[in-house]
Every structure is written in structure tokens, then in C-alpha cells.
Design an enzyme around this catalytic site. Structure first.
Site, PDB file in Angstrom:
ATOM      1  N   GLY A   1       0.844  -1.188   0.000  1.00 21.97           N
ATOM      2  CA  GLY A   1       0.000   0.000   0.000  1.00 21.97           C
ATOM      3  C   GLY A   1       0.876   1.232   0.000  1.00 21.97           C
ATOM      4  O   GLY A   1       2.041   1.210   0.423  1.00 21.97           O
ATOM      5  N   CYS A   2       0.330   2.344  -0.472  1.00 20.84           N
ATOM      6  CA  CYS A   2       1.150   3.555  -0.611  1.00 20.84           C
ATOM      7  C   CYS A   2       1.584   4.114   0.738  1.00 20.84           C
ATOM      8  O   CYS A   2       2.734   4.507   0.915  1.00 20.84           O
ATOM      9  CB  CYS A   2       0.430   4.601  -1.447  1.00 20.84           C
ATOM     10  SG  CYS A   2      -1.248   4.967  -0.916  1.00 20.84           S
TER      11      CYS A   2
END
Lengths: 352, 352, 352, 352
Positions: free
Chosen positions: D155-156
């Protein structure tokens, strides 16, 4: 009718006060002082004020500036101006509210430490006045402000952090060491002067931390919190700029004291601020953004502790130019002159 | 005290009126009607309004909506709502201000043409009321508005264009054919409903023209200008969205009539709007931006003809949500009820 | 491999070329010249370029600047620099592309008129070079650019307007008088230097027209269009700044010649630009925004005449820093050196 | 030439990969799959891609989607899609990179816990594949990614936090409890779907924290950091949205271990990332903003401990759509197929 002298008319802090005074039923602007724009109406510098404030700006040493009958003088000026000029105002029987750090520390030692951090002369120019000055966070110092001759208005970051941490340290809900203030401000916090970091093309899609090696605002925060806690509080403070204009979002962290729950913290905050008109408490499930305080004198505190990790967390939302500056200053004036505290400060902002 | 019923409480047009009414000394909100959010306080939908408007939203057919004693009903609703609901308001002795196109054309033929352009039923549902309706551009129709039972408030684009062109066509300063209205609006003009073109990542660095094949607003503009000119006026209208929120910048062009100079146009505009509180005239050398009208009910018109090419040019600046919508509606209410026209509308906006 | 000297390394025009050259398979940067930042790597001024361009900036009169073997020199400099420095480049056997107005007018008379409009000395410092210079709008002057020693790159506004009007005036689809160019630019068009009008808080929700009394770009536009039309063309030009960073949206108006329809205009534009890699034609019903050209060397022209009013209308979309500046300059270099015109210019931009 | 199948073509994650693949010299897009826009060219949905990607979108179960010969399949899809569809890809001899949480946890127990947090079925649909999946943070798992058949891309937020904390926990520079990740993301992190919180007028001058009661990303962070530390790490995570489009600014805090200094931390980070092409280390005095990584696959880590208070602090800057998503996915593909890791990922972004 409280008669107001405003020194530092043309900055964001100055025009913010002009806007608020226009709506105030019991105060009025009597004289506008600045070193820039002397002889011009304020509305020439700021055309949006045409018809609202066409008063001419006068020089600090002009007869209009010194002899106009006023009750209170606001210094919406940078560090250094108020300590030189306030004594004459006091001598003339006026009370003073200063936006800068000049009167936030009522001891020459604390002031010297602060001044060193911002690379200024550590010797205060009005030490006697400094000693009697009162820190202008109304919710914490209301009774002293009532009688104060000189009020040092809080910094905008400090306002958001102290409001958000005061009940926690006072009631020992958190450890006094290891507190973190992660603060994000809109660009107006940097004032009206153009600079590379605030140039539209450089700022529009850009978030950045700055002055990581030390920021002056932490001193006010630690002093106030230590007073409340009755012991030394240490704070790690991170100032950040984000591409918005008005608003501060401060996320405040600490270690929850043994056995303290989210519920307990929420109760303590509701209790602490029960009678405060300008502080609203929310729980973690209620959505809030800085746009909910934009243009208003409110602080909204979202209580959102992380029980899983034992961490206290409060998200503090203010408008840096209102509760963080001109609004808070006017709130202090209301208190100083025995007016209802919300007078002139309770109008709904424009949305969106 | 004028008692107000607001239908369409939760949109930008509705909250804009709520904000203005809160400041208004001679009018007050008596009932809030909407089909969304019924049973909730308005401040639940819009937390920034807590403490300013916690009134509960009621359904259109509720007893509160129909039986509360009010003097005026504002329809801050999309096309179609006001023509169905206004007759009952009138029958109950209330006067009506409608934000939509429902009462902007006081003939069934004109309305039918307008309705076709926006793909709606061309048969107006309240033809008798339509006929007596008055176009709510206060500066042009003040005396009729005073007595009107139903006022059709202008569209925001139309407001900016008609204010900017009225003296020119009335005094034949320009050709009546070939007029161009190049209009740029902030995104709030599209309302509060999320859509792909208003999604932050798609809009933030993006300017675009839309509905180039025909836009409903041109009809109001041509009708008003033709009435003023005493002959047919044709307008080419280009709506454009730019990445700002509040404001319309309309740049208006036409061919200068023989011998007409910039000076002559400037004089004509100053004369035409001399007594208007909300219209300011500037010459080409005075810098103006939409931020100078942001949050206010003003229109600023910059007269900047290009004598070299023989072209008339006026740049018209308004806040689409104030002079372009709620502010103009309230200005009409003031006129309708014999109040000073600027009442509740003359507070300085917050800057920046 | 084309070896490039870039003068004016640190401005937006300079770094734009650095970015493009990095991707170009047949050209490379050989020397970076500026008066600011001498002795520093470009990536110190612009950290985002670390690892992409760490070349050291050298002074204009340094040995590196004068003696490095290069094939072409780009002047990404303000008016005045190129006319002084280009002759030495030419004498050294280099070809020149200049971003400023210094070589956009190949006659001393036209230049003098232009220089007066921007308050500069009307006497060109390199009149012989001026006379042989070629206007760098590739699509119109490709064959001359191929052989040119000096190319005067178009202004960004002029690029958007001329591309959008050329077929119309060439084929007499519109009247040659009364043409209107309503142009909106992103803030990067003003360069990297901070200024009050580009200060984030003053610009973020603000659209404004400027220099209404006369703008230098109209001269290029009228000259090019007059050449195409074979007769004098007059243009009214309105520059406007809107709160975005990259992009120009120019809306172009004129009176349709007798019998000319939208369909006819659309066909003429499709035909005129059929073989152009960088110009795309759209009809009025296809949605376009400046974000569709952002970061690319494209111009998108939306043909949207208003037959009802007899008006021609084209909406021209470019990225002011690419097709409006560095991209167009590189396109010219490709042509000058016999490279495929799209080389290094055909990469997709990042969205959003 | 690596042949690529992209599932989820039209979202920001999909077009990000399309942009990057276009520049990649050793990989090419072979088939585009989505459930929306089937039968249309991608460039119809995204006009800026015209000429760059006009490939037609096909349905997931179409012959083109299932039978086209490809080497790797990217799932740029929400949670749930990849676990259903990846097994068939693997069975067909393809390798898989999945953007979602479907393959970030290589045990069914951990996945179940994660799934419960996001209100999804805790039973993974491809448990065998899950077990062999590798977490796609290249810098930490390079050798396993090389051989992996299924990579779960981080995930970012997790990317920014893990990069910023890994050396600290690995080398025990900080306490493993009480770590704080204060994360601010641009709006593109929420995807392309319009929503009230991302509506331009509601977001433009508004910063807000969200999902304070628990956010799924903390699990990845704690799992990775615990693995590195060899013991349980607990993290308090605060996601916040600010009015920008691209970029994550994560400010990471912890308590410095006994005797650890800023200098020691700086050295450890420089050492840890010495050979990493995409991770840059800065000290507190070097100014950095998210615009310095915008459009690039870089992470910049500013080491800025507060020795006075004994706090570790690192500011992590990434572009959420590149290093936080498509760039990182492509970096993994390069590793999986034995290509140079920076291939197709080392072009300078466009500034400003």
C-alpha cells in the site's frame, strides 16, 4: 465603545482584525498605523476592503498615531516592534495586545532563550512590561487577561497544540515526556510577503516540513503545559506547510497513562471545555476537517486515542488567521473590557 | 422582522442564504425544507454551521413546512421545483424568490424555449404566476421587484454578463450583434454533488469549456439586453470552468459604435451605476481579481476597451454564490419588504 | 548526436528543456549557462533533478560556456539577452533557438514597435541576425526552420492563438477584423520569480485579467495571421491568469464569413492539420480540458462555432511550458537537424 | 520483451502503469482488461492517452483476456479481484503482481485479520497462492521477488512508512513500542471515483484526518517492521488527506534508544540505503518537499531526530501513484524478469 489603534495594518493579521472589528458592535477602529502605505487608505492596498475600511494609514510617530484617543492598541507586528513601542501606549493609558513573541514570556530569562532561537537580541527592551504581561490564551488565563495591561497573543501553532493538550497534561492522562505535535499549516501562516516556497507554482502540489532543527513555538507550548502539569513537559514539534491557505491541522500524540481509556479522555475534554464557546469536542467517529473551522474563531478537537497501542491522540483544527491570530486577539479584548467574550466573533463563515 | 422559509436547505445556494440571514438584523429563518436530511439539524449535514443553524430540516409536505407563519419563501431548488410549489406559497399570502429558471421568463413561450434547451417539459406548471413574475436583477428591475409576488433570481453567469453589458447596449455604445461573453466560473457553480469533472484530482490543474453547443443562460442575457436596447441583441456565450471555487470572471466583448471611446464608455458606466451600492467601476489600469469580490455581494466592472481594434471590452467580477445567487436573492428580499437594500449584505469578507 | 548549450538554465523554460533533453535519444546537454547559481550543480537549485542533471552551471563568459563544442544554443532567457549573445554563437558555427521576443520579428521596424510596447530599447543589437531569423512556429514555417541559423520561438499565448486561428484566416472563413483572443494562463507562465500576484494565498481562489492596456503578444499574432491572410488582421487580446499551474486555454472568436458553417470550419481545420503530429482537432461535443495536454507537446483545438449568432469559435488548449515553450523549441531543433520531428517529444504525461 | 496484461485498466493505478510501460524499452502492454469501458479504446476514457494507448479494453472473461500470450499480469484492482483471478493466470504460466491487499500477507490467519478490518470475507479464495506470495517492497525482499510467482504490492502509506522506519527498527535505534506514523496523502490516493470528500469545493482548502478508529495499512507496517526487528513492533497510524493531488508526506516518530544520536541515525540510514537507486537520504537542514519526488519512483527520507527530547523523527516523501503504486509494481517486474531495476523508471518528472 472600545476605541482601537491597530499597528501593522496591512499584513494578514492586520486585515483580519479590521474585518472582525467592522462587525463588532462595541468596538471601533480609531487609527491605523503602519510603516508601509503611509498616507494611503488601507483599501488602496487591499481593494476588497473598499467601503469597509477606507481609513488612511498613518506613520507610527505621526500625531494621529500618538495622539488619537484610544483604549487598546493591537500590535499586529513582527517580533521586536511591540517591545519598543508598547511602553508608550501603556504610559498613555492604553492597554495592549501584541501578536508576536514579544510578550508571550513573562520573564526575561525565558524571553532571552526564545529570542536566541529566532536569532534576535536576547535582551528584552521593556523588561518591566514583560514581567506583568499575560499569555493570551483566553481559555487558560481568562481572569488574568481581564486585568492585564499587556497581553501576548499566542502563536497559531501553539494555540492549536495547547488547546489540544491542556486537559491531558493537567489531569495526567498522558506521560509528560515524549509528546509529539505534528502540525500542518496553510500557507497564509507565512504572511503576505512573496517567497520562493510560497510561490504558487512551487507550492500548489507540494507538502513539506521545515525548520526541523528547532522551532520557536515549542517554547510556549512547553511552558504552558508544564505550568498546567506542575512539572516539566517536553514536546517534539514538527511544522509542515501544505497547499491550502487557511487552517492548521495539528495531530497530537502522547503515551496514555496507566489505565486511561479513550472514553476517559473524551470525558475529561468534554468536562474541561464544557463552558467554552469556541472549543468543540468530537469523538473519533465524527468527520471533521479544517474547513469546518475556516473563517471562525473555533477550535475543534477530535479525541481519537489508539487503545491498542496505548497512545493518546487528539486532532486539533483551527483557522490560523482567526483562533490562531486576529480572532483570539479580539476575544482577549472582549475579556479585557468586560464585554461578552463572543461579541463580534460569532458569525458563520462562508462555505465553501 | 421578515420571516423566511427556505426550500432546498442543503445545497450551496441554501447554506449561502442561511449564512446571510444569520447576520441580517431584520429577517430570520423560520423553517427549513428539503427532501434530503429530513429530521436532521442542518448542522449535522454541515458541521461548520453548528451553533449558527441547528434548525431541523422538515419535509416539503410536513405541517411545519406548510403551516409555519412566514412572509417570504426562497426556492433554492433546481428547475421544476418552484413552478410546482410556488402557487401554494402565494395562496398562503407569502411572497416568493426562486433561484432557478422557473420564473426568469414571464411568458409561457419564452419559458418553453428555455425549457427545451435544458431538456425539460416546455409546459410551465404555473403559467399565471409565471406571467406576473419579475426578473430579479435588482439594479434593473428595482421598482417592479418592490411589488412583486414572485421573483425569478438571475443565473450567476447571466448576472455577471448583464451587469457588465447593460449600459453599453442601453446607450448604444456597441453593436447589438456579435457580442461575446467569455465566462469562467469557479467549481462551486456546479453545486455540491460530486461528479467526475469536479473530482479534485481531475479538476485541480485543469481549465475547460463546456456545453459549447448551447447554454441556457444566454436566453436571459439576450432577453434583458434586448429589452434595454429596444431591439434584438445576440450573444455568443462560452461557459468555462477553472480550478477555483468561488468567483466568476466574465470578459465581455462587442464592437464599439462609431466614435465611441474608452473614456466615453467609462463615463457611461460610472453614470449608470453611480447610485448602486453593489456595483463598482474600475478603469483598465486598476488591478482587480475575483478575490476582490469573494464573499461579497459586489460586482466589479473593469472598463477596458481596445480603441486600436475598435473593440469594447468589460471584465465583470462577481462571487457566483453571493451576487450570483444567495446575496442577490437577499438583496431582492430587502427591496420587496422595504428594507435598506444593503441590510445584512455589507460585511467585509475574509481574506485571503 | 546534437550537442546542446542551454543559456538560462534555472528558469522554468530552462528546466523544461533539461527534462526533455534527458529523454531525447539524439541530443544531449553539453553545457549549462546562467548568471545565477554559477558553480553549483543544477540539481542543487532544483533537487528534483538529482541524478538527472547534476551538471554544473557555468558563467556566460567562462571558457566552458564559450569553448565547449556544441551544435545548437538555446537562449531560455528574457528579452535582451539573446540579441547580445547570439551573434557570437553564430560566429562559432552554432545554430540558435531563442525563447524571447528578440528574434520573433525579422525586421528592425517591427522589432522597434515590439520593444516599445515592453519598454525596451527599440534598437535591436543584432539587426543582421534579426533579418535572417525565422519565427519558430514549426507547423507554419517548417521549411524555413530547417535551414535557419536563428529561430525566434513563439510566445506561449501566441502559440495557442495562432494555431487556433491560422486555418480560419488563411481560408477566409472569418472576417479579418474584430477577432478576439480570450486567453487564460496558468501561473507558471509568469516564471519562477515570486511576486505578490503569484503568492499562493493571493492567487489560490482568484482569477484576473492583466495588462489590459496592451500586451506584447498581440504583435506576433497579428503579424503571422496577416501573412497568412494576405492582408491586415486585427486582434483584441485579453491575457488572464487563473489558479492553475500548467496550461493555456485560449478561446478565439471571430465573425464567420458569409455562408461558412461549423461543419465547413471543422473540415478546414482537419484538413489543415491532417499531417501534424502535435495538433489534434475536436468537435464541440467532445469534452476537453487543459489537463488533456498537460505535460505534452500537443495543441488540442475544439471547433465550436455558434451558427445561431454567426460567430466562429475555437478553443485552443496547450501546455504553456511544453508546446508553449520548451517542447516547441525542441521540435524546432529536431527540424533544424533533420531529426524526426516527434523525437523525444512523444512520451505520455503523468495523470492526474 | 516482457509482455504485460493489465487488469483494472482505467483507474489511476492502471493508467499509471500504462504511462510507465510506454517508456519501458523491454516491456510492452499486450492486453488491457477491465469491467468498465469494454470495447472502447482506453484513450476514449482518458483522452490524454490518445496516440499513446489506443488499445481496446476487453472483458475479463473474453478470449483476448484469457488467451493472449503474456508473461506477467498486473492486477490494478481493488481488494478481492486478484484472489479470485490470479490462480488462472499462474496456471497459464504467468507471473502476477497485485496492487491490493490480496497478496500482502502470506498466511491465511494474517489475511483473515486484515480482511476483517476492511469488512471483507476473512476466508482467502486462493490460500495456496497466498502462502507463496511475496511482499513487494523491493528494497526489503529483492531476492524473493526475483523468484516469486505472486507479488503483493505494498500500500502507498505502508511504502512510505516502512521505507522510513526499516533501518531504525532493524538496528534497534528506537523503541519498538510507541512508534507513530503521521501520514498525509494527496487526494489521488482515494482513486478516480468522485465522492463528497474529494469534491473540489469541499476539498480545496481543507485538511482532515480520517478512519481514526483503525486503518488497514497499519498491519503491513507492523508485520514488516516486526520481521525486521525480530520482535513485536506496534505502530499508531494516522491517515490524513490534504488538498494536493500527488504525494505522501509521512512523518515518523519513535523514542530514540539509549545513546542514539541524530548523527548515528543518519549514518545508519545512509548505510542501509547506500545501493538503492530509488531511496535518497537527506539531513534535517536540506529542504525537501513532496514536489521533489512528484512523478518519480523515489523516496526521499529526511533524518531529523530531536535529541533534546530524545525523539527519533524521519520525514518520508513519495509519490503515492509511483513509488506508492505503479512505479513500485514495475520495479518489481524488472526484478522478477532479471531486468535492470531502474529500467523505464528513471526519467525526470515535469516541474512545476
Amino acid at each position: 465603545m472600545v476605541r482601537v489603534k491597530l499597528v501593522g495594518a496591512g499584513g494578514y493579521g492586520g486585515i483580519g482584525l479590521v474585518e472582525l472589528l467592522y462587525r463588532h458592535p462595541e468596538a471601533k477602529l480609531s487609527v491605523l498605523v503602519d510603516v508601509q502605505g503611509v498616507g494611503q487608505p488601507l483599501s488602496e492596498m487591499w481593494p476588497y476592503l473598499q467601503g469597509y475600511c477606507d481609513m488612511t494609514i498613518v506613520a507610527p510617530d505621526s500625531k494621529e498615531a500618538t495622539a488619537t484617543a484610544v483604549d487598546v492598541t493591537f500590535f499586529a507586528t513582527p517580533d521586536g516592534a511591540g517591545q519598543l513601542a508598547a511602553p508608550a501606549e501603556i504610559a498613555a493609558g492604553r492597554r495592549v495586545v501584541d501578536y508576536s513573541g514579544d510578550y508571550r514570556f513573562n520573564s526575561t530569562e525565558l524571553y532571552a532563550e526564545y529570542a536566541r532561537r529566532i536569532n534576535r537580541d536576547p535582551v528584552h527592551q521593556a523588561p518591566d512590561l514583560l514581567k506583568e504581561s499575560v499569555y493570551g490564551l483566553t481559555e487558560l488565563h481568562r481572569s488574568e487577561i481581564k486585568k492585564a495591561r499587556v497581553v501576548g497573543n499566542p502563536g497559531c501553532f501553539a494555540m492549536s497544540c495547547i488547546c489540544g493538550l491542556a486537559p491531558a497534561v493537567k489531569h495526567k492522562l498522558i506521560d509528560l515526556a515524549g509528546i509529539v505535535c505534528d502540525c500542518k499549516t496553510g500557507v497564509s501562516g507565512g504572511g503576505k510577503k512573496p517567497a520562493a516556497g510560497f510561490h504558487y507554482p512551487e507550492r500548489y502540489d507540494n507538502a513539506s516540513a521545515y525548520r526541523l532543527a528547532g522551532h520557536q513555538h515549542v517554547m510556549e507550548i512547553e511552558r504552558e503545559l508544564s505550568d498546567l502539569a506542575g512539572g516539566p513537559v517536553s514536546v517534539t514539534f514538527t511544522p509542515q506547510v501544505i497547499p491550502m491557505v487557511r487552517g492548521i491541522l495539528s495531530t497530537l500524540y502522547g503515551r496514555l497513562a496507566q489505565g486511561v481509556t479513550q472514553e476517559r479522555v473524551l470525558e475529561a475534554y468534554r468536562e474541561a471545555y464544557r463552558d467554552e464557546a469556541f472549543i468543540k469536542i468530537k469523538s473519533a467517529s465524527e468527520p471533521v476537517g479544517t474547513s469546518d473551522v475556516r473563517g471562525s474563531n473555533r477550535a475543534i478537537l477530535t479525541i481519537a486515542c489508539d487503545e491498542r497501542t496505548g497512545m493518546f491522540r487528539v486532532v486539533s483544527h483551527i483557522d490560523n488567521l482567526v483562533k490562531g491570530q486576529a480572532g483570539s486577539a479580539l476575544q482577549n479584548m472582549n475579556v479585557m473590557f468586560g464585554l461578552p467574550e463572543t461579541l463580534g466573533l460569532n458569525l458563520p463563515p462562508a462555505h465553501p
